[in-house]
Design a protein around this motif. Sequence first.
Motif, mmCIF file in Angstrom:
data_model
loop_
_atom_site.group_PDB
_atom_site.id
_atom_site.type_symbol
_atom_site.label_atom_id
_atom_site.label_comp_id
_atom_site.label_asym_id
_atom_site.label_seq_id
_atom_site.Cartn_x
_atom_site.Cartn_y
_atom_site.Cartn_z
ATOM 1 N N ARG A 194 -26.833 -27.430 -14.383
ATOM 2 C CA ARG A 194 -26.034 -26.811 -15.434
ATOM 3 C C ARG A 194 -26.887 -25.967 -16.382
ATOM 4 N N TYR A 195 -28.139 -26.366 -16.542
ATOM 5 C CA TYR A 195 -28.912 -25.743 -17.620
ATOM 6 C C TYR A 195 -30.156 -24.989 -17.141
ATOM 7 N N GLN A 196 -30.266 -24.788 -15.806
ATOM 8 C CA GLN A 196 -31.484 -24.181 -15.263
ATOM 9 C C GLN A 196 -31.889 -22.891 -15.984
ATOM 10 N N HIS A 197 -30.908 -22.017 -16.226
ATOM 11 C CA HIS A 197 -31.261 -20.699 -16.765
ATOM 12 C C HIS A 197 -31.715 -20.736 -18.217
ATOM 13 N N PHE A 198 -31.523 -21.889 -18.893
ATOM 14 C CA PHE A 198 -31.981 -21.964 -20.289
ATOM 15 C C PHE A 198 -33.452 -22.362 -20.407
ATOM 16 N N ILE A 199 -33.941 -22.980 -19.341
ATOM 17 C CA ILE A 199 -35.283 -23.559 -19.440
ATOM 18 C C ILE A 199 -36.313 -22.489 -19.750
ATOM 19 N N GLY A 200 -37.134 -22.753 -20.771
ATOM 20 C CA GLY A 200 -38.178 -21.814 -21.166
ATOM 21 C C GLY A 200 -37.734 -20.833 -22.238
ATOM 22 N N GLN A 201 -36.436 -20.754 -22.483
ATOM 23 C CA GLN A 201 -35.961 -19.805 -23.502
ATOM 24 C C GLN A 201 -36.234 -20.307 -24.910
ATOM 25 N N GLU A 202 -36.291 -19.382 -25.843
ATOM 26 C CA GLU A 202 -36.340 -19.756 -27.253
ATOM 27 C C GLU A 202 -35.018 -19.358 -27.865
ATOM 28 N N LEU A 203 -34.387 -20.319 -28.546
ATOM 29 C CA LEU A 203 -33.044 -20.048 -29.051
ATOM 30 C C LEU A 203 -32.992 -20.128 -30.561
ATOM 31 N N ASP A 204 -32.081 -19.344 -31.151
ATOM 32 C CA ASP A 204 -31.784 -19.481 -32.585
ATOM 33 C C ASP A 204 -30.606 -20.422 -32.730
ATOM 34 N N ILE A 205 -30.796 -21.426 -33.578
ATOM 35 C CA ILE A 205 -29.751 -22.431 -33.738
ATOM 36 C C ILE A 205 -29.244 -22.396 -35.172
ATOM 37 N N ASP A 206 -27.928 -22.526 -35.333
ATOM 38 C CA ASP A 206 -27.357 -22.609 -36.685
ATOM 39 C C ASP A 206 -27.514 -24.028 -37.203
ATOM 40 N N GLY A 207 -28.043 -24.115 -38.418
ATOM 41 C CA GLY A 207 -28.179 -25.438 -39.022
ATOM 42 C C GLY A 207 -27.639 -25.412 -40.426
ATOM 43 N N VAL A 208 -27.617 -26.554 -41.076
ATOM 44 C CA VAL A 208 -27.065 -26.623 -42.428
ATOM 45 C C VAL A 208 -27.959 -25.921 -43.439
ATOM 46 N N LEU A 209 -29.210 -25.719 -43.086
ATOM 47 C CA LEU A 209 -30.110 -24.984 -43.981
ATOM 48 C C LEU A 209 -30.430 -23.610 -43.406
ATOM 49 N N GLY A 210 -29.528 -23.095 -42.584
ATOM 50 C CA GLY A 210 -29.745 -21.782 -41.991
ATOM 51 C C GLY A 210 -30.244 -21.876 -40.563
ATOM 52 N N LYS A 211 -30.547 -20.681 -40.009
ATOM 53 C CA LYS A 211 -30.959 -20.645 -38.613
ATOM 54 C C LYS A 211 -32.377 -21.156 -38.433
ATOM 55 N N PHE A 212 -32.634 -21.798 -37.294
ATOM 56 C CA PHE A 212 -34.020 -22.164 -36.944
ATOM 57 C C PHE A 212 -34.195 -22.039 -35.446
ATOM 58 N N LYS A 213 -35.477 -21.996 -35.027
ATOM 59 C CA LYS A 213 -35.769 -21.736 -33.619
ATOM 60 C C LYS A 213 -36.081 -23.019 -32.871
ATOM 61 N N VAL A 214 -35.576 -23.137 -31.664
ATOM 62 C CA VAL A 214 -36.015 -24.231 -30.782
ATOM 63 C C VAL A 214 -36.350 -23.668 -29.417
ATOM 64 N N LYS A 215 -37.202 -24.404 -28.721
ATOM 65 C CA LYS A 215 -37.569 -24.024 -27.368
ATOM 66 C C LYS A 215 -36.808 -24.942 -26.414
ATOM 67 N N VAL A 216 -36.410 -24.450 -25.258
ATOM 68 C CA VAL A 216 -35.759 -25.309 -24.272
ATOM 69 C C VAL A 216 -36.804 -25.745 -23.253
ATOM 70 N N VAL A 217 -36.982 -27.041 -23.133
ATOM 71 C CA VAL A 217 -37.966 -27.538 -22.164
ATOM 72 C C VAL A 217 -37.274 -28.436 -21.151
ATOM 73 N N ALA A 218 -37.938 -28.571 -19.996
ATOM 74 C CA ALA A 218 -37.410 -29.462 -18.953
ATOM 75 C C ALA A 218 -38.283 -30.705 -18.899
ATOM 76 N N ASP A 219 -37.666 -31.876 -19.013
ATOM 77 C CA ASP A 219 -38.453 -33.104 -19.016
ATOM 78 C C ASP A 219 -37.678 -34.225 -18.328
ATOM 79 N N LYS A 220 -38.402 -34.962 -17.509
ATOM 80 C CA LYS A 220 -37.743 -36.011 -16.728
ATOM 81 C C LYS A 220 -37.247 -37.179 -17.566
#
Length: 878
Positions: free
Chosen positions: A236-262
């Motif tokens: 379901r999520y293969q194409h997200f792996i490795g991307q950096e995303l902007d996420i909406d939070g209560v204190l504004g946007k912040f960045k997260v990385k998508v990683v693959a982990d067992k």
Amino acid sequence: MNTELDKIYNPSENEDAIYEKWEKSGFFNPDNLNVAEDAESYTIILPPPNITAKLHMGHSAMLAIEDLMIRYKRLKGFRTLWLPGTDHAAIATQNAVEKKIFKEQGKTRHDLGREKLLEEIWKFLKQTQSEILTQTRKMGASLDWSRLAFTFDDERQLAVKRMFVDMYNEGVIYRGERMVNWCPRCHSTLADDEVEYKEEKSKLYWLKYGPFVLATSRPETKLGDTAVAVHPDDSRYQHFIGQELDIDGVLGKFKVKVVADKAVEMDFGSGVIKVTPSHSFIDSEIAARHNLPGKKIINEEGRMMENCGKYAGLTTAEAREAIVVDMQALGLIDHIDEDYVHNSARCYRCDSVIEPLPSEQWFISVDKKIKRLGDKSLKERALEVAVSNEIKFTPERYQKRYIDWMTNLHDWCISRQIWFGHQIPVWHKGEETHCGLEAPVGEGWQQDQDTLDTWFSSGMWTFSTLGWPHNYIDGQKINDLAKFHPTQVLETGYEIITLWVSRMIMMSIFALNEVPFSQVYLHGMVLDKEGKKMSKSKGNGVDPLEMIEKFGTDAVRLAILTGLTTGSDLKFNEDKVEAKRNFVNKLWNIARFILSSSDAIASVEKDSINQAPEPKSLADKWILNSLTETIKNVSKNLDEFNFAFAADALDEFTWNKLADWYLEIAKVEKDKSEILIFILRKLLIIWHPFAPFVTEKIWSSFNSSLLMVEAWPQLDSLKNYLELENEQEFKIIQDIIVAIRNARSLNKIEPAKKLQAIIYGHKSTQILLDNQAIIRNLKTGIESTEIYESGDKIVDAISIIVGGVEIYLLGAIDKEKELERLTRERDNLIRLVSLQEQKLANSEFVSRAPEKIVAAENEKLLNYKSELEKINNTISNL
RNA sequence: GGGCUCGUAGCUCAGUUGGUUAGAGCGCUACGUUGACAUCGUAGAGGUCUGCAGUUCGAGUCUGCACGAGCCCACCA
């Protein structure tokens, strides 16, 4: 010497005096034992009880078992040392005192301050410590009090400091930042095993998280997120792996990385997790694997930090509520599961919720290679000694548990942020650090405020109690350390293999490069009548002192020891203690009977302790033989830690053989004093490790020496008096004595009816007991059975000539019942014959089964048939 | 979730490498005894060995599965 024994043994009148006599003798101390200079030593270090509370039944079990081992080995001529001590139990004690002070004065430790609190702790400690030592004496424990130690006394303080310094210099102890279990209330880290997990119902929040929806129970930690993770195989999520995303939070946007982990489970939630490296164990591991940064948002008070904007200063619980409200307003919450059941981590002392936090702590590295140990790490060596059986575990299955645990061992966090304990011997001054036994000279040095995990000092227990480091010079052991280390047995409860046993092994390997003990014996837990754990909160505990008061220490010890098969738990109840109290009294009365027989005292004087008197009759041979067998059996079972079996064997001999049979015979046969005294002496010796008080008391009534340091019977000096055919002969005698007993009752009922000497039901004819107590003319298979009837009773009679006087012994059986019994038996035999015939008709059995078995089965058939014939005859005679 | 232990008489437990009619102690019933004993003796009742399937001439014992009890470890976003 006082040979007059009271009718009933009274433990409470005797025990304290006996213990005092032992203690005064000095024989608890191995230096005073009258053994050869080069006698083998046998050492057990008592697992030091925590000084937080009085002893409970578990402690009593431990004391009973270890005292049994020690007394046995002492009797066997070993140089025995059983070394007592107590444990300061850092966190547990501080908590107990804090609670007490809060209850009595309404003050917290911060109100009191470090010094005042420690003062209170020492007061408390003195009190409980003396209580514990009194209780220990009450159990009859033969501990060498001259070597009494405390994990926090001066010598042990020195040892702990020295150990720390050595490990520090070796690079085994290091300081580092690690995720720890933090209790915001206790303000301390907790070891993994100090964390308790409680099942709890809470909410599970499904957050809209960029392109994902993911589930979390702690939405407030979103402020510390630096990544999201998915399983590497999740389609379901293969194409997200490795991307950096902007996420909406209560204190504004912040960045997260998508990683693959067992570590991510695809099946849980949506298969996506948010990663908060600084406040979750799993997340910190994931972060380490993917080089993700951490962001600390929760402080050591359990409150949100200043980088959390308007949430700063709130507790995590408050922040959660506030944040959820805000998220809902922003439409960031997809939905909420109301009853999500999960385990919450709690502090084992105060039940506060644990916050995982990164923190500066002291660690012992278990993987650091140490040159001195053949370039192996503590973990590797600690594993080796178990795998190679250099340390043996009883029961064996715990070896596996130890190995499993050791294999997965992580570095051991040894620092605690509490006040009561060994303060870490490190001083700081600005950027400078000094580790040593004393504060460095010069101004401005401040000692590290942390104290050591309590298991650090108890881990050193086998050698810190034996004078390490004084007694360890240039790699050479001297004095006590040379004499008694490694110890022989570590005896403790199975629940502390990981907490304590494993740590002792590592510490000893580091300090001395040797194992601390060669044998680990693990006893089970003492449970209540229903098989539940005894605990204060349930109120189902049994107070050992109360039991001792009521039934005596020997009875309590026997109740523990006879029920305790290796490694299994013990269900303890009062009825058992009562039964054992009766037994102790039985033993007392056996002695009383033997010692009060008319010529006993004279023969005591001439009796040689080690030489068995010549047996004069079959019964003598039989009892001496049984004694020999019993001694062998008991020794073997004690050597193999099968205490319950050893006690069974003793019980069987004492009650069923000696009291039931031989003493009854001794009432008829004369001149048994020498043998009786001989047996009594041996009996007291072998019972002594189990029931030390009553045996010592009896012993003292006809010996001037101390039983405690007598010699265990030598196996090679014990003769086998009885041949096989004698044994069969004796069985016949036993039958006759049964008849004698039954006859007594009939004689009372119908005294007039003296009958001819007729034997029925016993395969013997005329029995002659003369003055020499020789039994003659035993024949089997007598035909001339005559039955005398008296009303509806069948009379079963034997005449015996004792010293030329003929006496009649009669037994009576209800005729109808006897017929009923015989018929039943006959029917049963008919069935058996038929079954057996069927079996032998089975060609598969005859051809496939081993010849031996087939032959045995054939013989069996013949036996059944002949028995059947006999019964048929008897029935027709009736 | 991973592992370990256990399930045999009303209760507490034995049962050795598969091979008599599955044992002991306590408790219970009956009859006696109690002058070393708080006792004790004799006899008796009570078990489809948790269940199912398998291996075997033969299973309480070995194998698999199920059910139930307890413990240890890991820990859930």
